[in-house]
Structures are given as structure tokens and as C-alpha cells.
Design a protein around this motif. Structure first.
Motif, PDB file in Angstrom:
ATOM      1  N   GLU A 161       0.970  -1.130  -0.225  1.00  0.00           N
ATOM      2  CA  GLU A 161      -0.153   0.012  -0.003  1.00  0.00           C
ATOM      3  C   GLU A 161       1.259   1.412   0.141  1.00  0.00           C
ATOM      4  OE1 GLU A 161      -4.021   1.842   1.841  1.00  0.00           O
ATOM      5  OE2 GLU A 161      -2.561   0.075   3.410  1.00  0.00           O
ATOM      6  N   ILE A 162       0.708   2.276  -1.159  1.00  0.00           N
ATOM      7  CA  ILE A 162       1.742   2.942  -1.694  1.00  0.00           C
ATOM      8  C   ILE A 162       1.229   4.552  -0.819  1.00  0.00           C
ATOM      9  CG2 ILE A 162       3.110   3.716  -2.894  1.00  0.00           C
ATOM     10  CD1 ILE A 162       3.255   0.626  -3.494  1.00  0.00           C
ATOM     11  N   TRP A 163       1.571   5.169  -0.656  1.00  0.00           N
ATOM     12  CA  TRP A 163       1.478   6.646  -0.814  1.00  0.00           C
ATOM     13  C   TRP A 163       2.045   7.920  -1.639  1.00  0.00           C
ATOM     14  CZ3 TRP A 163      -0.532   3.356   3.174  1.00  0.00           C
ATOM     15  CH2 TRP A 163      -1.237   4.054   3.835  1.00  0.00           C
ATOM     16  N   SER A 164       2.175   8.555  -1.885  1.00  0.00           N
ATOM     17  CA  SER A 164       3.074   9.261  -2.821  1.00  0.00           C
ATOM     18  C   SER A 164       2.504  10.282  -3.763  1.00  0.00           C
ATOM     19  CB  SER A 164       4.229   8.031  -3.868  1.00  0.00           C
ATOM     20  OG  SER A 164       5.268   8.833  -4.732  1.00  0.00           O
ATOM     21  N   GLY A 165       3.796  11.521  -3.731  1.00  0.00           N
ATOM     22  CA  GLY A 165       2.814  12.021  -4.760  1.00  0.00           C
ATOM     23  C   GLY A 165       3.512  11.416  -6.774  1.00  0.00           C
ATOM     24  N   THR A 166       3.309  11.918  -7.359  1.00  0.00           N
ATOM     25  CA  THR A 166       3.206  11.457  -9.182  1.00  0.00           C
ATOM     26  C   THR A 166       5.282  11.747  -9.573  1.00  0.00           C
ATOM     27  OG1 THR A 166       3.133  11.643 -11.624  1.00  0.00           O
ATOM     28  CG2 THR A 166       3.214  14.222 -10.309  1.00  0.00           C
ATOM     29  N   HIS A 167       5.056  10.530 -10.564  1.00  0.00           N
ATOM     30  CA  HIS A 167       7.014  10.586 -10.455  1.00  0.00           C
ATOM     31  C   HIS A 167       6.598  10.898 -11.708  1.00  0.00           C
ATOM     32  CE1 HIS A 167       8.523   8.041  -6.719  1.00  0.00           C
ATOM     33  NE2 HIS A 167       7.552   7.920  -6.507  1.00  0.00           N
ATOM     34  N   ASN A 168       5.869  11.538 -12.938  1.00  0.00           N
ATOM     35  CA  ASN A 168       5.986  11.846 -13.948  1.00  0.00           C
ATOM     36  C   ASN A 168       4.899  12.912 -14.442  1.00  0.00           C
ATOM     37  OD1 ASN A 168       5.279  10.626 -16.654  1.00  0.00           O
ATOM     38  ND2 ASN A 168       3.274  10.293 -16.996  1.00  0.00           N
ATOM     39  N   GLY A 169       6.450  13.926 -14.042  1.00  0.00           N
ATOM     40  CA  GLY A 169       5.700  15.096 -13.943  1.00  0.00           C
ATOM     41  C   GLY A 169       6.679  15.891 -15.665  1.00  0.00           C
ATOM     42  N   ARG A 170       7.693  14.913 -16.127  1.00  0.00           N
ATOM     43  CA  ARG A 170       7.334  15.535 -17.390  1.00  0.00           C
ATOM     44  C   ARG A 170       7.253  16.468 -18.009  1.00  0.00           C
ATOM     45  NH1 ARG A 170      13.172  12.606 -17.668  1.00  0.00           N
ATOM     46  NH2 ARG A 170      12.584  10.207 -16.375  1.00  0.00           N
ATOM     47  N   PRO A 171       7.745  17.240 -19.432  1.00  0.00           N
ATOM     48  CA  PRO A 171       6.928  17.856 -19.663  1.00  0.00           C
ATOM     49  C   PRO A 171       6.595  16.877 -21.014  1.00  0.00           C
ATOM     50  CG  PRO A 171       9.164  18.658 -19.807  1.00  0.00           C
ATOM     51  CD  PRO A 171       9.465  16.958 -18.570  1.00  0.00           C
ATOM     52  N   GLY A 172       6.754  16.600 -21.358  1.00  0.00           N
ATOM     53  CA  GLY A 172       6.688  15.652 -22.013  1.00  0.00           C
ATOM     54  C   GLY A 172       4.225  14.744 -21.590  1.00  0.00           C
ATOM     55  N   SER A 173       4.259  15.396 -20.313  1.00  0.00           N
ATOM     56  CA  SER A 173       2.822  14.701 -19.953  1.00  0.00           C
ATOM     57  C   SER A 173       2.514  16.504 -19.534  1.00  0.00           C
ATOM     58  CB  SER A 173       3.488  13.874 -18.744  1.00  0.00           C
ATOM     59  OG  SER A 173       3.909  13.103 -18.547  1.00  0.00           O
ATOM     60  N   ILE A 229      -1.364  -4.497  -5.204  1.00  0.00           N
ATOM     61  CA  ILE A 229      -1.082  -3.348  -5.365  1.00  0.00           C
ATOM     62  C   ILE A 229      -1.837  -1.973  -5.112  1.00  0.00           C
ATOM     63  CG2 ILE A 229       0.675  -1.076  -5.938  1.00  0.00           C
ATOM     64  CD1 ILE A 229       1.963  -3.246  -7.598  1.00  0.00           C
ATOM     65  N   LEU A 230      -2.311  -1.049  -3.333  1.00  0.00           N
ATOM     66  CA  LEU A 230      -3.098  -0.358  -3.468  1.00  0.00           C
ATOM     67  C   LEU A 230      -1.754   0.978  -3.738  1.00  0.00           C
ATOM     68  CD1 LEU A 230      -4.982  -1.812  -0.750  1.00  0.00           C
ATOM     69  CD2 LEU A 230      -5.228  -2.230  -2.914  1.00  0.00           C
ATOM     70  N   GLN A 231      -2.397   2.221  -4.478  1.00  0.00           N
ATOM     71  CA  GLN A 231      -1.751   3.021  -4.803  1.00  0.00           C
ATOM     72  C   GLN A 231      -3.149   4.121  -4.235  1.00  0.00           C
ATOM     73  OE1 GLN A 231      -0.551   3.987  -8.795  1.00  0.00           O
ATOM     74  NE2 GLN A 231       0.389   5.745  -7.880  1.00  0.00           N
ATOM     75  N   HIS A 232      -2.103   5.187  -3.468  1.00  0.00           N
ATOM     76  CA  HIS A 232      -3.216   6.443  -3.411  1.00  0.00           C
ATOM     77  C   HIS A 232      -2.096   7.058  -3.683  1.00  0.00           C
ATOM     78  CE1 HIS A 232      -4.573   4.158  -0.107  1.00  0.00           C
ATOM     79  NE2 HIS A 232      -4.047   3.600   0.227  1.00  0.00           N
ATOM     80  N   LEU A 233      -2.089   7.707  -5.235  1.00  0.00           N
ATOM     81  CA  LEU A 233      -1.863   8.866  -5.784  1.00  0.00           C
ATOM     82  C   LEU A 233      -1.954  10.709  -5.089  1.00  0.00           C
ATOM     83  CD1 LEU A 233      -0.228  10.349  -8.398  1.00  0.00           C
ATOM     84  CD2 LEU A 233      -1.884  10.170  -9.367  1.00  0.00           C
ATOM     85  N   VAL A 234      -1.009  10.808  -4.213  1.00  0.00           N
ATOM     86  CA  VAL A 234      -1.341  12.386  -3.318  1.00  0.00           C
ATOM     87  C   VAL A 234      -1.510  12.987  -4.614  1.00  0.00           C
ATOM     88  CG1 VAL A 234      -0.413  13.788  -1.617  1.00  0.00           C
ATOM     89  CG2 VAL A 234      -0.767  11.497  -1.636  1.00  0.00           C
ATOM     90  N   THR A 235      -2.454  14.351  -4.497  1.00  0.00           N
ATOM     91  CA  THR A 235      -2.506  15.109  -5.818  1.00  0.00           C
ATOM     92  C   THR A 235      -1.927  16.267  -5.615  1.00  0.00           C
ATOM     93  OG1 THR A 235      -4.913  15.551  -5.460  1.00  0.00           O
ATOM     94  CG2 THR A 235      -4.782  13.805  -6.414  1.00  0.00           C
ATOM     95  N   GLU A 236      -1.785  16.305  -4.436  1.00  0.00           N
ATOM     96  CA  GLU A 236      -1.018  17.799  -3.418  1.00  0.00           C
ATOM     97  C   GLU A 236       0.116  17.838  -2.922  1.00  0.00           C
ATOM     98  OE1 GLU A 236      -3.994  20.115  -1.881  1.00  0.00           O
ATOM     99  OE2 GLU A 236      -5.721  20.571  -3.242  1.00  0.00           O
ATOM    100  N   THR A 237       1.942  18.358  -3.356  1.00  0.00           N
ATOM    101  CA  THR A 237       2.211  18.243  -3.140  1.00  0.00           C
ATOM    102  C   THR A 237       2.858  19.728  -2.636  1.00  0.00           C
ATOM    103  OG1 THR A 237       4.104  17.831  -5.222  1.00  0.00           O
ATOM    104  CG2 THR A 237       3.077  15.733  -3.646  1.00  0.00           C
ATOM    105  N   PRO A 238       4.072  19.450  -1.707  1.00  0.00           N
ATOM    106  CA  PRO A 238       4.018  20.754  -1.025  1.00  0.00           C
ATOM    107  C   PRO A 238       4.952  21.859  -2.396  1.00  0.00           C
ATOM    108  CG  PRO A 238       5.194  19.483  -0.080  1.00  0.00           C
ATOM    109  CD  PRO A 238       4.018  18.622  -0.131  1.00  0.00           C
ATOM    110  N   VAL A 239       6.491  20.459  -2.781  1.00  0.00           N
ATOM    111  CA  VAL A 239       6.953  21.293  -4.226  1.00  0.00           C
ATOM    112  C   VAL A 239       6.063  19.950  -5.393  1.00  0.00           C
ATOM    113  CG1 VAL A 239       8.750  21.906  -2.626  1.00  0.00           C
ATOM    114  CG2 VAL A 239       8.703  19.194  -3.405  1.00  0.00           C
TER     115      VAL A 239
END
Length: 702
Positions: free
Chosen positions: A418-430, A475-485
Motif C-alpha cells: 500500500e503506497i502513498w506518493s505524489g506523481t513520478h511523471n511530471g516530465r514536460p512530455g506529460s 498493490i494499492l496506490q494512493h496517488l497524492v494530488t497535492e505536494t508541497p513542491v
């Protein structure tokens, strides 16, 4: 029936996008993959040399240029050899076949009578007057690859530790890096950065800026995008430093110290995603294991700040960058600047360190935006060290909870990550996600929240599924949509914290079952290649199942197959714990399949070990009314004097298929250190980094 084309060749089927024979005696190899210090261009040259039957000295590699090279997206995810090189090999093989057919027609014989040696055509073993270059005018490479079977090639260059093609210039001080570029009429620029993404300019004391410069400078402004431009870089730098107080902002939001720890994510807005079957009720006789692991935010900590150059002339924009993907950057710039992609060229120039989505794209965007305001003049933007640390995208903090049902013998029958995380896919291509674009009056909207899907290797979920023989896994993913940076991609994405959690949990289960960690892993592993690297690493380290714990000296082992489809790696770490943790020795066994350049592969594995050790022992971005990690003192990394002795063995190196190796050791190293610390102290620490403060707190709790 012809075989399916490798992915990059499917996307770029024209053979003239991969090869050219423009100069007599020389072959130009074109690749969308770029050199980031991993030696990929040398490996590409080796692949092409063998596939074409020419000497390595004849190969010139041209990479990362939207005007001429194939679009291979990003150089990332350990895909350059596993995917990109296989596309290049197929393209070379098909080009070779076209030349053989042309030679047979010209010589009036069957192609089966012909061979090629160093580019020259032989008939029944006897040299002819024909070669690639005499035949080139009659061979049309503007045709699409068809997936024809490749002729069997005896490897000559492949499998050899060929010297890196890019190192001589770097070692002997030639202008090899983008930071060294000088263009006629070039102007220097610095961007006065928004303190936060939605901050707005309140006032500008231009007179103060110009006094501080002590030389002529120009102020360029578009909305909240503010830059200082001049011919003298020192003057521009002075003005940029003065701007810290001469420009006032409103609507500033800064992260607080309470937001720097991963646990803050647990209460944030999130999107829930499930991979795998629903969790089944615990069977009779089973016990439950639960443990929580975490890692804070990390910086890329590239050895040199980012740099970008651009010139807008005659309606065409040219950008030079050390980013990982020139085509995705071109698309993002086109959207930001409202300029057609065909009116833009983006060219890769090597930089000094990358490790993922750092500030390179942003620096290039800065230069491009400014260049549009000063047409005809090349513009160079170099970030400052503090700017790089504060404003580059970070990798998200993560919390990983492991839940397992254990059979009577202590082996897992059901596993949930079970995972809490912001995105790892913030590249310009996205999407846009270019720092300068946020300051413009109108900028492209961000894409909806998302992450790399598990089907593509996963972002936060990467390596969260155990490769072990566990009947039920999810896998249970909790995609956190607001991160401080801003958060995005860093080497391995979520693999390191996930493998840390997974492999530390496996050690904890072995301890509960009273089993040796190596034997326990082998008892739940049927994958023969996984077993081979675990057994090899244990043998290399002379693993002792009966080594006592709690002595202050510890050993730990961990294993992973990167993305569960790339290279296999098992790592053993020996360390001692005093006031701090000191690494003594690291042993690593890796199965990367076909190894193109053994020395290059070992360098990548060593680099992953060292960087992971730095993450585990030292690194975390600190917040305190803003990002408080802004230099090497406030964001310490592993020192040369702290690097342990490292032994690496490559196995199964002649397997037909290469497996990505660049990120394979980061996860196993992190977990092996965690397991070794537990062995040394007799207590488990589940939160990274393993700093002196965390060690003392754990000892006091025990």
C-alpha cells in the motif's frame, strides 16, 4: 513471417533516420538516446559496428537532435540498451541486407556468396571493389524497416570493455559540456524566479538592479516571467543576486517544516488505484504481518547546475539542452510559446549529471522564452547552485505499508503493498510543467493528475510487486494530488523505496520464522535467474547464516529485478554502526543478459550502489518556510572517503537479450543497508534516511 519491430523502430521505421553513409569510410549512427554519463553512445557504436561488420573506428554517433535523429522519447527507465539498442541493431541489419542485395545485383551473383568485412564486400571470401560507400548512391535508405530476420553475427565489439568515446574530451578539458558552449553574439541571462508557482510580481526596483550590475543590462518581462539579460555574465549575475531584494512578490506560498516528512502525505487528497486481485480473508492458521516504511523528498543533486541556450532567428527557434528527451521538450515548448514544432529544433548537448527530471528542461525553457524577446541573439541561461536545489523538481516522499498473511511455516501466502506518493511523471512530455511557463500570462494547463501506469513499469508502484512465489499479490496506490513542491522523476522512480520496504519486510519475515535470510528467499523463489544472483552474491560475500546480530557490525542482503522485467541484481552490504553508519564492503551479482560493454555496465551498477547509499544514509530535502536544502552543506551527499569497496560480478552475459541495468542496484542496495543495520543493532529502522538522529532515536526506543 517477419518478426515485430522493436518499439522505437516501430515508431521510427524509416531506415535513413538511423544510419547514413555520407562520408567515405565512415558510418553515421543516429539515435534518439542521449549521453548522460552512462556510456550509452559507446554501446550504440559497438552494436552498430557488429551489426554492419565494420570497425568501431568507422562509427560516428549523432544523438538527440530533433532535426535528424529518431524520436525515442526519453533516455530513461534503463531502456537505452534493452529497447533502443535492439531497435538500432535491427535497423543496421536491414540496412546491411539492402547493401548486400545491391552488391549482388552489381556483381551479378547471389547474395549468399557475399560477405562484408570492415565495410568491404567479399565474394566467396575474395575482396571486390565494392563497399558500403561505393554502393551508397544506389541504395535507398528512405524505406521502412520490415522486421526481416537478422543474419547471425559473430560479436566482436559487443561484449568488449571498449573505452568510452566521450571521456577523452571530458578528462582533458575540451569543451564537452553545454556549459562550455559559446556562440557568436551570445548574451547571458538569469531568471528572477517566482518564490512559488502562483506568486505574482508586486514591485520591481529596476534602478537598484541596474546599479548592482555595474554594466548595461536589459530587463525582460512577460507577466510574472522576469529575466535580466546582458553581454557580461558577471554583471547579469550581480543584478540577479540584487533581485532577491529588489523584486517584491505577493501570493507567496512556501512549504513548512511539518510537510517534509513522508507521513504528511497520509492525510492529503488522493486518487486510489488498485492493481491485482482484491484482498481475500485470511485463511485459518495464518498470521498477519504489518509494517510501515518511508522515505523523504530527494533532490537530483546534479554535480553542476542546469544550463540552456536558445536563439530565435528568421522565425525558427533552436534550443540546446542537456535534458533527457529533446522531442518531448520540443512539444512542451511549442505549446508554451505557441510555435509550430516544425519551426523549432532541439539539440542535446551533454551536461554534468542528470539522474532524472532535474532543472535541464526548465533552463532550456528559460533560454527559449527569453530568446523570443531578443530575436537574433543567442541566449545562455545558467542556473545558480541554490536555484537548482530549490526549484528543480524533487522526487516525491513515499510511505509504503506492507501487509502479509503468513502460513504456519512463516512464508507469505498473501501480500499487499500500500503506497502513498505524489506523481513520478511530471516530465514536460506529460504536459507543460516548465517552470518558466507558469510565470507567463497564459500557459498550457497541467494534465490531470496521473502517474506512470503499472503496465509501463509503474511510477510510485515500480517494483512494489514481489517477484517471489506468493500466491496472492496486489498493490494499492494512493496517488497524492497535492505536494508541497513540484515532484517528478528521479533515478528508478518508486523502485528504491518499494524495494527497501519489500526486502526489509522479507528479512523481518525470515527472522520471525527463525530462518537465514538467504535460505528464506531461495525457499520462495522459483525464478532460476533470481536464484542465481542471490546465490552468487552470497558466495561472493562468504555469507554466514550464523553470524551474530547486535554486535555493531552487520551484513544484509537484498534482491530485486528492476521493474520485474529488466536486470536482476542481488547486493550484500557489510557495515559497522557507531555514532554513524560506515559502509565497509558491498558485493553485487547481476544478470543483465547480453552485456554490450562490461566495463560500462559495471560502472552503472557501481554508480547505482553509491547513489543509493547516499540516499539511504544522508539525503533528504528539508523544508523551513521554503526549501531549506540549497547547497552541499544543507543537502549533504556521500563523500569519496565514505565510498566502500565494491565487488561486482556479471553473470549470463551472452544471453541473446540485453536487460536494462542503469537502475538495477538502487533498490537492493537500499534494502541491504537497512537489513545490515538491523543485523548490526538488533533493531529495525524503517524510515529513511538512516541519519545519526534516527539511529539514536531508535536505540532510545528499544
Amino acid at each position: 513471417m517477419n518478426a515485430p519491430l522493436p518499439g522505437p523502430l516501430q515508431d521510427n521505421p524509416r531506415l535513413d533516420r538511423w544510419l547514413a553513409f555520407a562520408a567515405p569510410g565512415q558510418v553515421t549512427v543516429l539515435t534518439g538516446r542521449v549521453e548522460l554519463g552512462q556510456g550509452v553512445l559507446t554501446a550504440m557504436a559497438q552494436i552498430a559496428a557488429d551489426a554492419l561488420d565494420v570497425s568501431l573506428a568507422r562509427i560516428t554517433v549523432r544523438s538527440g537532435d530533433t532535426a535528424v535523429t529518431p524520436n525515442e522519447g526519453y533516455t530513461a527507465g534503463s531502456q537505452s540498451i534493452q529497447s533502443g539498442a535492439m531497435a538500432l541493431r535491427q535497423a543496421c541489419a536491414e540496412v546491411r541486407a539492402l547493401f548486400m542485395a545491391a552488391a549482388a545485383k552489381k556483381l551479378g551473383c547471389n547474395a549468399s556468396a557475399l560477405t562484408i568485412r570492415d565495410g568491404a564486400v567479399l565474394r566467396d571470401g575474395v575482396p571486390t571493389a565494392e563497399n558500403y560507400w561505393t554502393l551508397s548512391p544506389s541504395v535507398n535508405l528512405a524505406v521502412e524497416a520490415n522486421g526481416a530476420a537478422m543474419a547471425t553475427t559473430d560479436f566482436t565489439a559487443v561484449g568488449t570493455s571498449t573505452a568510452r568515446l566521450d571521456l577523452p574530451d571530458k578528462i582533458f578539458g575540451a569543451p564537452a559540456f553545454i556549459h562550455d558552449m559559446r556562440l557568436d553574439g551570445m548574451r547571458h541571462a538569469r531568471v528572477v524566479r517566482q518564490p512559488s508557482l502562483h506568486a505574482a510580481i508586486e514591485t520591481i526596483d529596476e534602478a537598484s538592479l541596474k546599479r548592482a550590475a555595474k554594466a548595461p543590462v536589459e530587463i525582460v518581462r512577460n507577466g510574472n516571467f522576469l529575466a535580466i539579460v546582458g553581454d557580461d555574465e558577471t554583471a547579469v549575475e550581480r543584478a540577479a543576486i540584487a533581485a532577491l531584494t529588489a523584486v517584491r512578490w505577493n501570493n507567496v506560498e512556501q512549504p513548512a517544516a511539518s510537510q517534509q516528512e513522508a507521513g504528511w502525505l497520509l492525510q492529503r487528497p488522493m486518487i486510489d488505484i488498485r492493481y491485482g486481485a482484491p484482498e481475500a480473508p485470511a485463511a485459518p492458521g495464518t498470521t498477519r504481518f504489518d509494517a510501515t516504511y518511508s522515505r523523504g523528498y530527494l533532490a537530483h543533486a546534479s554535480i553542476s547546475p542546469s544550463c540552456g541556450l536558445a536563439v530565435y532567428k528568421d522565425g525558427h527557434l533552436t534550443v540546446w539542452t542537456h535534458c533527457q528527451g529533446v522531442f518531448p521538450l520540443r512539444g512542451a515548448l511549442a505549446r508554451t510559446l505557441k510555435l509550430a514544432p516544425e519551426n523549432m529544433t532541439v539539440v542535446h548537448v551533454q551536461g554534468s549529471g542528470c539522474y532524472g527530471h532535474n532543472g535541464a528542461d526548465d533552463a532550456a525553457a528559460d533560454a527559449a522564452i527569453i530568446a523570443m524577446h531578443v530575436p537574433g541573439a543567442p541566449v545562455r541561461v545558467r542556473w545558480r547552485r541554490e536555484e537548482e536545489f530549490v526549484y528543480e523538481p524533487k522526487t516525491s516522499a513515499m510511505v509504503v505499508k506492507v501487509h502479509a498473511h503468513l502460513d504456519a511455516d512463516g512464508t507469505p501466502s498473501d501480500w499487499t503493498a500500500e503506497i502513498w506518493s505524489g506523481t513520478h511523471n511530471g516530465r514536460p512530455g506529460s504536459g507543460a510543467n516548465l517552470l518558466g511557463a507558469y510565470a507567463l500570462p497564459e500557459h498550457p494547463p497541467d494534465p490531470p493528475p496521473g502517474d506512470v501506469p503499472e503496465s509501463n513499469g509503474g511510477g510510485a508502484t515500480r517494483n512494489a510487486e514481489p517477484l517471489y512465489d506468493i500466491p496472492q499479490k496486489r498493490i494499492l496506490q494512493h496517488l497524492v494530488t497535492e505536494t508541497p513542491v513540484r515532484v517528478s522523476s528521479l533515478r528508478g522512480l518508486g523502485a528504491m523505496p518499494n524495494v527497501f520496504a519489500l526486502e526489509c519486510a522479507i528479512d523481518e519475515l525470515a527472522e520471525r520464522a527463525g530462518r537465514d535470510p538467504v535460505d528464506y528467499r531461495l525457499s520462495i523463489t522459483s525464478d532460476r535467474r533470481a536464484r542465481a544472483v542471490i546465490e552468487k552474491a552470497a558466495a561472493m560475500a562468504n555469507w554466514r547464516p550464523d553470524a551474530p546480530s547486535g554486535s555493531g557490525i552487520g551484513r544484509g542482503l537484498a534482491f530485486a529485478r528492476y521493474k520485474n522485467k529488466a536486470a536482476y541484481a542481488a547486493v550484500v552490504v557489510e557495515l559497522e554502526v557507531g555514532d554513524e553508519i560506515r559502509l565497509r564492503h558491498v558485493w553485487c551479482a547481476t544478470d543483465a543478459g547480453l552485456v554490450v560493454n562490461p566495463d560500462g555496465a559495471i560502472n552503472q551498477l557501481e554508480g547505482g550502489i553509491i547513489q543509493s547509499a547516499s540516499w539511504v544514509l544522508k539525503e533528504q530535502v528539508r523544508f523551513d518556510g521554503g526549501v531549506a536544502s540549497f547547497d552541499w552543506q544543507t543537502y549533504p551527499v556521500l563523500k569519496f572517503s565514505e565510498v566502500p569497496e565494491i565487488d561486482i560480478e556479471l553473470i549470463n552475459t551472452r544471453d541473446p537479450v540485453p536487460l536494462g541495468v542503469g537502475e538495477a542496484t538502487a533498490g537492493p542496495t537500499a534494502a541491504a543497508i537497512g537489513n545490515a543495520v538491523s543485523h548490526a543493532l538488533g533493531i529495525r529502522i524503517r524510515d529513511l534516511p538512516l541519519t545519526r538522529e534516527r539511529l539514536l532515536a531508535a536505540l532510545l526506543r528499544d
